[in-house]
Scaffold this motif. Sequence first.
Motif, PDB file in Angstrom:
ATOM      1  N   ALA A  86      11.848 -24.757 -11.241  1.00  0.00           N
ATOM      2  CA  ALA A  86      10.518 -25.295 -11.564  1.00  0.00           C
ATOM      3  C   ALA A  86       9.493 -24.839 -10.528  1.00  0.00           C
ATOM      4  O   ALA A  86       8.358 -24.492 -10.875  1.00  0.00           O
ATOM      5  N   VAL A  87       9.901 -24.820  -9.254  1.00  0.00           N
ATOM      6  CA  VAL A  87       9.005 -24.345  -8.188  1.00  0.00           C
ATOM      7  C   VAL A  87       8.631 -22.887  -8.426  1.00  0.00           C
ATOM      8  O   VAL A  87       7.471 -22.486  -8.249  1.00  0.00           O
ATOM      9  N   LEU A  88       9.594 -22.073  -8.854  1.00  0.00           N
ATOM     10  CA  LEU A  88       9.301 -20.657  -9.115  1.00  0.00           C
ATOM     11  C   LEU A  88       8.312 -20.500 -10.266  1.00  0.00           C
ATOM     12  O   LEU A  88       7.432 -19.626 -10.225  1.00  0.00           O
ATOM     13  N   TYR A  89       8.436 -21.320 -11.302  1.00  0.00           N
ATOM     14  CA  TYR A  89       7.483 -21.238 -12.413  1.00  0.00           C
ATOM     15  C   TYR A  89       6.092 -21.706 -11.986  1.00  0.00           C
ATOM     16  O   TYR A  89       5.079 -21.259 -12.548  1.00  0.00           O
ATOM     17  N   PHE A  90       6.025 -22.599 -11.000  1.00  0.00           N
ATOM     18  CA  PHE A  90       4.718 -22.999 -10.479  1.00  0.00           C
ATOM     19  C   PHE A  90       4.154 -21.931  -9.553  1.00  0.00           C
ATOM     20  O   PHE A  90       2.991 -21.537  -9.662  1.00  0.00           O
ATOM     21  N   ALA A  91       4.983 -21.452  -8.610  1.00  0.00           N
ATOM     22  CA  ALA A  91       4.504 -20.489  -7.615  1.00  0.00           C
ATOM     23  C   ALA A  91       4.256 -19.115  -8.214  1.00  0.00           C
ATOM     24  O   ALA A  91       3.568 -18.289  -7.610  1.00  0.00           O
ATOM     25  N   GLY A  92       4.807 -18.857  -9.406  1.00  0.00           N
ATOM     26  CA  GLY A  92       4.601 -17.573 -10.074  1.00  0.00           C
ATOM     27  C   GLY A  92       3.404 -17.602 -11.000  1.00  0.00           C
ATOM     28  O   GLY A  92       2.248 -17.457 -10.566  1.00  0.00           O
ATOM     29  N   PRO A  93       3.630 -17.816 -12.291  1.00  0.00           N
ATOM     30  CA  PRO A  93       2.526 -17.694 -13.248  1.00  0.00           C
ATOM     31  C   PRO A  93       1.396 -18.693 -13.046  1.00  0.00           C
ATOM     32  O   PRO A  93       0.233 -18.360 -13.291  1.00  0.00           O
ATOM     33  N   ILE A  94       1.683 -19.911 -12.599  1.00  0.00           N
ATOM     34  CA  ILE A  94       0.616 -20.913 -12.473  1.00  0.00           C
ATOM     35  C   ILE A  94      -0.236 -20.641 -11.239  1.00  0.00           C
ATOM     36  O   ILE A  94      -1.465 -20.571 -11.311  1.00  0.00           O
ATOM     37  N   LEU A  95       0.386 -20.468 -10.091  1.00  0.00           N
ATOM     38  CA  LEU A  95      -0.377 -20.266  -8.865  1.00  0.00           C
ATOM     39  C   LEU A  95      -1.085 -18.912  -8.854  1.00  0.00           C
ATOM     40  O   LEU A  95      -2.131 -18.745  -8.223  1.00  0.00           O
ATOM     41  N   LEU A  96      -0.524 -17.932  -9.586  1.00  0.00           N
ATOM     42  CA  LEU A  96      -1.118 -16.596  -9.626  1.00  0.00           C
ATOM     43  C   LEU A  96      -2.031 -16.411 -10.828  1.00  0.00           C
ATOM     44  O   LEU A  96      -2.533 -15.303 -11.066  1.00  0.00           O
TER      45      LEU A  96
ATOM     46  N   ALA B 282       1.294 -10.103 -12.470  1.00  0.00           N
ATOM     47  CA  ALA B 282       0.081 -10.584 -11.810  1.00  0.00           C
ATOM     48  C   ALA B 282      -0.609  -9.471 -11.033  1.00  0.00           C
ATOM     49  O   ALA B 282      -1.852  -9.376 -11.025  1.00  0.00           O
ATOM     50  N   ARG B 283       0.171  -8.626 -10.389  1.00  0.00           N
ATOM     51  CA  ARG B 283      -0.412  -7.509  -9.641  1.00  0.00           C
ATOM     52  C   ARG B 283      -1.062  -6.496 -10.582  1.00  0.00           C
ATOM     53  O   ARG B 283      -2.186  -6.031 -10.342  1.00  0.00           O
ATOM     54  N   ARG B 284      -0.389  -6.153 -11.670  1.00  0.00           N
ATOM     55  CA  ARG B 284      -0.932  -5.162 -12.606  1.00  0.00           C
ATOM     56  C   ARG B 284      -2.187  -5.663 -13.302  1.00  0.00           C
ATOM     57  O   ARG B 284      -3.137  -4.908 -13.520  1.00  0.00           O
ATOM     58  N   GLU B 285      -2.180  -6.955 -13.655  1.00  0.00           N
ATOM     59  CA  GLU B 285      -3.317  -7.508 -14.396  1.00  0.00           C
ATOM     60  C   GLU B 285      -4.385  -8.068 -13.471  1.00  0.00           C
ATOM     61  O   GLU B 285      -5.382  -8.625 -13.947  1.00  0.00           O
TER      62      GLU B 285
ATOM     63  N   LEU C 216      12.836 -13.381 -13.601  1.00  0.00           N
ATOM     64  CA  LEU C 216      11.541 -13.536 -14.267  1.00  0.00           C
ATOM     65  C   LEU C 216      10.431 -13.819 -13.260  1.00  0.00           C
ATOM     66  O   LEU C 216       9.278 -13.424 -13.475  1.00  0.00           O
ATOM     67  N   PHE C 217      10.764 -14.488 -12.175  1.00  0.00           N
ATOM     68  CA  PHE C 217       9.767 -14.714 -11.129  1.00  0.00           C
ATOM     69  C   PHE C 217       9.320 -13.387 -10.528  1.00  0.00           C
ATOM     70  O   PHE C 217       8.119 -13.160 -10.313  1.00  0.00           O
ATOM     71  N   PHE C 218      10.286 -12.495 -10.277  1.00  0.00           N
ATOM     72  CA  PHE C 218       9.925 -11.167  -9.771  1.00  0.00           C
ATOM     73  C   PHE C 218       9.050 -10.431 -10.788  1.00  0.00           C
ATOM     74  O   PHE C 218       8.079  -9.761 -10.418  1.00  0.00           O
ATOM     75  N   ALA C 219       9.385 -10.560 -12.076  1.00  0.00           N
ATOM     76  CA  ALA C 219       8.579  -9.920 -13.117  1.00  0.00           C
ATOM     77  C   ALA C 219       7.161 -10.487 -13.130  1.00  0.00           C
ATOM     78  O   ALA C 219       6.188  -9.752 -13.367  1.00  0.00           O
TER      79      ALA C 219
ATOM     80  N   ILE D 297      -3.487 -22.454 -16.237  1.00  0.00           N
ATOM     81  CA  ILE D 297      -2.085 -22.815 -16.479  1.00  0.00           C
ATOM     82  C   ILE D 297      -1.676 -22.330 -17.851  1.00  0.00           C
ATOM     83  O   ILE D 297      -2.197 -22.795 -18.875  1.00  0.00           O
ATOM     84  N   GLU D 298      -0.765 -21.370 -17.882  1.00  0.00           N
ATOM     85  CA  GLU D 298      -0.282 -20.809 -19.150  1.00  0.00           C
ATOM     86  C   GLU D 298       0.718 -21.766 -19.785  1.00  0.00           C
ATOM     87  O   GLU D 298       1.552 -22.355 -19.087  1.00  0.00           O
TER      88      GLU D 298
END
Length: 568
Positions: free
Chosen positions: A81-91, A165-168, A157-160, A14-15
């Motif tokens: 909030a869901v997007l911030y969870f499903a994006g950086p946290i879940l990935l 996540a894909r690149r890293e 930002l969710f798309f970003a 979790i970032e």
Amino acid sequence: MISFRTCPVTGLKIESQAASLLRWHAVTAVVHFLIGVCAALLLALTRWQAVHLLPADWYYRILTAHGLNMLIFFIIFFEMAVLYFAGPILLNCRQPAPKLGWLGYWLMLIGACTTNYFVFAGKADVLFTSYVPLKAHPAYYLGIILFAVGALISTLLFFATLVVARREKTYTGSIPLVSFGALTAAIIAVITLVHGALIYVPTFFWSLGWMQLDPEVYRMVFWALGHSSQQINVAAHVSCWYLLAALTVGGVVLNERVSRTAFFLYVLFISMASAHHLLVDPGVGPAWKVWNTSYAMYLAVLASMVHGFTVPAGIETGQRLRGFTQGRFQWLTRAPWGDPGFSALWLSLVIFGFGGGITGVVIGTEQINIIAHNTMRLPGHFHMTVVGGTALCFMGVTYYLLPLIFRKRVAFYKLAQIQPYLFGAGITLMGIAMTYAGTFGVPRRHWDVSFTHAPFPVQFPPVVDLFLAAMGVGGILAFLGGISYCLIAVASVFFGKTLSDEEIRSGGPGLPPGVVRLPRQTHSQEQADEAHRQGNPGTVVLVVIFFVCFVLYYFTNWKVLSMLWKVG
């Protein structure tokens, strides 16, 4: 500086910036929910004819505030909030451009506060739709524009995040199904917010007296925002269904490809359902109206029906893998009904499917909609979808976000265990009562349904008073459930002690069962084979019951329609 912590329950990285953005969006969502639920109580006590609480001007003012705070501000803040969870946290990745994320948050907050101020100041009594030529103070429109721009920033930002996540290479294979569902919601959000800008920017200029605005054009473009914004909800809360199923009972995804296809159908077809708001408008032809209220709508309905099977079937399979294999329904009777996350999930699923889904398909049909649209049947439907479905699901998610993201115990846990039932019962009673009152022709927005001061007052059958009273009682129950949720969330976040990783692992009061012991997500081949052999007989029975209810309600409406439209 980028910093991560590892969740002791899920193992997710979790970032810190992503967690902070999630927390503030979720907290702000609860604040707007509190405003909206207080407004809802006042409205319920006004529509209850025996009480008739508010005068006409304050009724429409509170109705405007209720629609904005519940349908737009609460829901979209929580969806971000869901997007911030499903994006950086879940990935398991970093949050890209966190400063932009905070800019988006502040724009949303400033916009929501500005709009609310001018509504409560009596300078924007234009209802949620704000149809032209009704004119509000220019700042009202400016506030909505700022809110939409902020939400669009967070969505982009969710798309970003997906790109980062894909690149890293922070995950392998396809993105998780919950993230895929959030991606669906994000795509619909972009479509929705762009249409919002297309109509609210010229409306803002019109309110300043700088240009003219055609009311028909306004209605057509507005509903690409007004109705489509509710389709973001559907994609977001269905994603949360899958998440809660996994967290609470180890629910599995029966077929990833089928579930992803259903989400994709939302992108293609679900926004077309807004056509039912335009059925009497002269600007679009009958072919377009028929297509969008029949064939296109059915493809969106198909997507919801797929999820309506795969989610409970995934829960059943997860329970059978945990050893609840006796009969058709041991998996359901032995479910963790005392876990507020699970009870909110199941109630959301049932209320959305049976109450909102069946009524939505029926009143979305062109011939029936023309009669039903401006009656109480419409708010009866969308209270069971948006409130009974989306809001109740988000409440369930909150009970897991508190310990996993906020690192707090759930305050007043005994109250939290009954809160979903109280809220769900209230919304169900209110939605059913609204639907039946609308069947007798009770108008959906009018302050006085009896039209007492009109030259020819309307006389409804006495049973209508019973339905309106039931609506009022349901509204009170839902209000108590909503206030309980706000109390639990505020007490947990602001007054609860921050938990250490060891305290989260060791459990104790105030932690849902899935937090204390996360259900296993992988099983032996022997267990998997046995679960496959048993199948999902309980879910099949529930689906049959759903279709029987659907058919009965659908054809009853056509029977009533045939009695009204006599053909000589």
